[in-house]
Scaffold this motif. Structure first.
Motif, PDB file in Angstrom:
ATOM      1  N   THR A  97       0.598  -0.997   0.242  1.00 46.31           N
ATOM      2  CA  THR A  97      -0.084   0.324   0.189  1.00 46.31           C
ATOM      3  C   THR A  97       0.876   0.966   0.001  1.00 46.31           C
ATOM      4  N   GLY A  98       2.008   0.768   0.049  1.00 41.39           N
ATOM      5  CA  GLY A  98       3.135   2.499  -0.523  1.00 41.39           C
ATOM      6  C   GLY A  98       3.307   2.737   0.937  1.00 41.39           C
ATOM      7  N   ALA A  99       3.899   2.422   1.915  1.00 38.63           N
ATOM      8  CA  ALA A  99       4.391   3.178   3.023  1.00 38.63           C
ATOM      9  C   ALA A  99       5.456   3.568   2.712  1.00 38.63           C
ATOM     10  N   ALA A 100       6.308   2.751   2.119  1.00 45.66           N
ATOM     11  CA  ALA A 100       8.268   3.519   1.582  1.00 45.66           C
ATOM     12  C   ALA A 100       7.730   4.716   0.776  1.00 45.66           C
ATOM     13  N   THR A 101       6.934   4.940  -0.366  1.00 42.68           N
ATOM     14  CA  THR A 101       6.614   5.725  -0.988  1.00 42.68           C
ATOM     15  C   THR A 101       6.187   6.946  -0.109  1.00 42.68           C
ATOM     16  N   TRP A 102       5.385   6.747   0.377  1.00 45.77           N
ATOM     17  CA  TRP A 102       5.628   8.078   1.546  1.00 45.77           C
ATOM     18  C   TRP A 102       6.406   8.517   1.749  1.00 45.77           C
ATOM     19  N   ALA A 103       7.207   7.383   2.800  1.00 45.20           N
ATOM     20  CA  ALA A 103       8.383   8.261   3.813  1.00 45.20           C
ATOM     21  C   ALA A 103       9.363   8.905   2.231  1.00 45.20           C
ATOM     22  N   VAL A 104       9.693   8.055   1.573  1.00 46.01           N
ATOM     23  CA  VAL A 104      10.813   8.993   0.527  1.00 46.01           C
ATOM     24  C   VAL A 104       9.908  10.034   0.521  1.00 46.01           C
ATOM     25  N   SER A 105       8.627  10.009   0.263  1.00 48.58           N
ATOM     26  CA  SER A 105       8.798  11.617  -0.632  1.00 48.58           C
ATOM     27  C   SER A 105       8.134  12.599   0.845  1.00 48.58           C
ATOM     28  N   ALA A 106       9.085  12.463   2.442  1.00 55.98           N
ATOM     29  CA  ALA A 106       8.811  13.048   3.514  1.00 55.98           C
ATOM     30  C   ALA A 106       9.961  13.219   3.815  1.00 55.98           C
ATOM     31  N   THR A 107      11.183  12.675   3.259  1.00 61.36           N
ATOM     32  CA  THR A 107      12.380  12.581   3.188  1.00 61.36           C
ATOM     33  C   THR A 107      12.439  13.843   2.476  1.00 61.36           C
ATOM     34  N   TRP A 108      12.585  14.051   1.527  1.00 59.47           N
ATOM     35  CA  TRP A 108      13.293  14.400  -0.059  1.00 59.47           C
ATOM     36  C   TRP A 108      12.005  14.976  -0.596  1.00 59.47           C
ATOM     37  N   GLU A 109      12.709  17.260  -1.016  1.00 58.61           N
ATOM     38  CA  GLU A 109      11.265  17.305  -1.097  1.00 58.61           C
ATOM     39  C   GLU A 109      10.959  17.667  -2.982  1.00 58.61           C
ATOM     40  N   GLY A 110      10.154  18.119  -3.042  1.00 56.76           N
ATOM     41  CA  GLY A 110       9.654  17.938  -4.875  1.00 56.76           C
ATOM     42  C   GLY A 110       9.214  16.426  -5.879  1.00 56.76           C
ATOM     43  N   GLY A 111       9.056  16.177  -6.619  1.00 52.28           N
ATOM     44  CA  GLY A 111       8.282  15.477  -7.010  1.00 52.28           C
ATOM     45  C   GLY A 111       9.127  14.162  -7.799  1.00 52.28           C
ATOM     46  N   ARG A 112       8.977  12.809  -8.422  1.00 51.80           N
ATOM     47  CA  ARG A 112       9.586  11.789  -8.908  1.00 51.80           C
ATOM     48  C   ARG A 112       9.497  11.537  -9.381  1.00 51.80           C
ATOM     49  N   PRO A 113       9.603  10.877 -10.059  1.00 51.29           N
ATOM     50  CA  PRO A 113       8.917   9.143 -10.817  1.00 51.29           C
ATOM     51  C   PRO A 113       8.933   8.151  -9.367  1.00 51.29           C
ATOM     52  N   VAL A 114       7.582   7.814  -9.437  1.00 56.03           N
ATOM     53  CA  VAL A 114       7.927   6.946  -8.582  1.00 56.03           C
ATOM     54  C   VAL A 114       6.884   5.648  -9.338  1.00 56.03           C
ATOM     55  N   THR A 115       7.518   3.509  -8.757  1.00 56.51           N
ATOM     56  CA  THR A 115       7.013   2.835  -9.306  1.00 56.51           C
ATOM     57  C   THR A 115       6.405   1.706  -7.925  1.00 56.51           C
ATOM     58  N   VAL A 116       5.894   1.632  -7.901  1.00 57.50           N
ATOM     59  CA  VAL A 116       5.771   0.312  -6.747  1.00 57.50           C
ATOM     60  C   VAL A 116       5.934  -0.601  -6.871  1.00 57.50           C
ATOM     61  N   LEU A 117       6.148  -1.411  -6.601  1.00 60.97           N
ATOM     62  CA  LEU A 117       5.972  -3.062  -7.695  1.00 60.97           C
ATOM     63  C   LEU A 117       5.700  -3.788  -6.564  1.00 60.97           C
TER      64      LEU A 117
END
Length: 334
Positions: A97-117
């Protein structure tokens, strides 16, 4: 850096609470109890335990906040070792459900291509739904993929693998770590803070180093871990605010719990790791603080800091488990 992780945590908790509104409390509790018993067991990757939406909602509400806080804590230490670097792209392996993607976006500002497998389609669907509350994740790709020997990962600056390796066979675990090292500039792996979780992290760490990666955190070095196998294990702790669902399942009245985790962060490029790291809760006594440190020699040491050390003593009193600790001559770091 982005806004404080606590802000992202509040947004995440609100999104999860909204999902629980339509799920009867007793049903959610029963689902969580069953999933706790089975989800971290010997489930093959071709038979996801998260079978439907109610399973996924219950599990996400129960586990996502803790996973988020643990990954945030690991990423904070990692980011301190790579100042000036931020991932331009991110792949989250087994991200559910993407907990680590939330953590990455909380750590580094700005959007980026994100893929969850992930293998579980209901988890991916819910992750996509929750991500609508986070502007930086609304364009993320949520892809169904078997997490095992057939895994392929497109090139990415950062690959995260959190709370996944324990679900895999030995062969699949090796294949997943090797796929990450082949694809990424940086790899962060997080596992439960148990002896078994630590053993999986150390195994992955050895493969990363053998592939030419440099350990950025938590270790101050890329040499072998000085902990004697079977005698101890390296782990850390992240504080998590308990939801009403947590209290229903676990009982008790505490407003928080501590999530124990083990991790490794490594990079293809040279990082600037901490001179040493506090690997146990500091012991504060009258006029002195005892710090258990992992140092760059490498070695495990205990340092006693007393009032006569001035600023160093004040820093020691403020130090927390998992913090970096400066070398004796580095006054600027205090």
């Amino acid at each position: 850096m982005n806004a404080p992780a606590s802000s992202s945590a509040d947004i995440l908790r609100a999104a999860l609470a909204g999902l629980l509104d339509g799920l009867p409390p007793k049903s959610a509790t029963r689902a969580v109890e069953r999933l706790i018993a089975n989800y971290r067991g010997r489930t093959p990757t071709d038979a996801p335990v998260l079978r439907d939406r109610s399973d996924v909602v219950a599990y996400a509400a129960y586990r996502m906040p803790a996973t988020f806080e643990a990954v945030c804590s690991a990423l904070e230490a990692f980011a301190a070792a790579v100042p000036g670097w931020a991932p331009g792209s991110h792949v989250d392996v087994g991200g559910g459900t993407g907990a680590a993607t939330w953590a990455v976006s909380a750590t580094w500002e700005g959007g980026r291509p994100v893929t969850v497998l992930d293998w579980a389609e209901p988890a991916l669907a819910l992750g996509r739904e929750i991500a609508a509350a986070n502007p930086e994740l609304q364009a993320a790709a949520w892809q169904r993929s078997r997490i095992g020997s057939a895994l392929t990962i497109e090139s990415a600056d950062l690959v995260t693998i959190s709370y996944v390796l324990g679900e895999l066979t030995d062969a699949d675990r090796t294949a997943v770590v090797d796929a990450a090292t082949a694809a990424a500039q940086a790899v962060v792996i997080i596992e439960p803070g148990t002896p078994d979780g630590y053993a999986r992290v150390i195994e992955a760490r050895a493969r990363l180093v053998a592939a030419g990666f440099h350990v950025a955190a938590p270790c101050p070095h890329s040499a072998a871990c000085p902990i004697v196998p079977g005698e101890d294990w390296c782990h850390f702790s992240a504080r998590v605010s308990r939801s009403s669902l947590h209290r229903q399942v676990k009982g008790g009245s505490l407003a928080y719990e501590d999530e124990k985790f083990s991790y490794v962060a490594a990079t293809r490029f040279l990082p600037d790791p901490a001179p040493s790291r506090v690997v146990r809760k500091p012991q504060i006594r009258k006029g002195q603080v005892l710090l258990d440190l992992c140092a760059a020699e490498p070695a495990l040491t205990r340092t006693t800091v007393t009032k006569r050390h001035g600023l160093r003593y004040k820093a020691a009193r403020d130090a927390e488990w998992g913090d970096a600790w400066p070398s004796a001559g580095d006054a600027d770091a205090l």
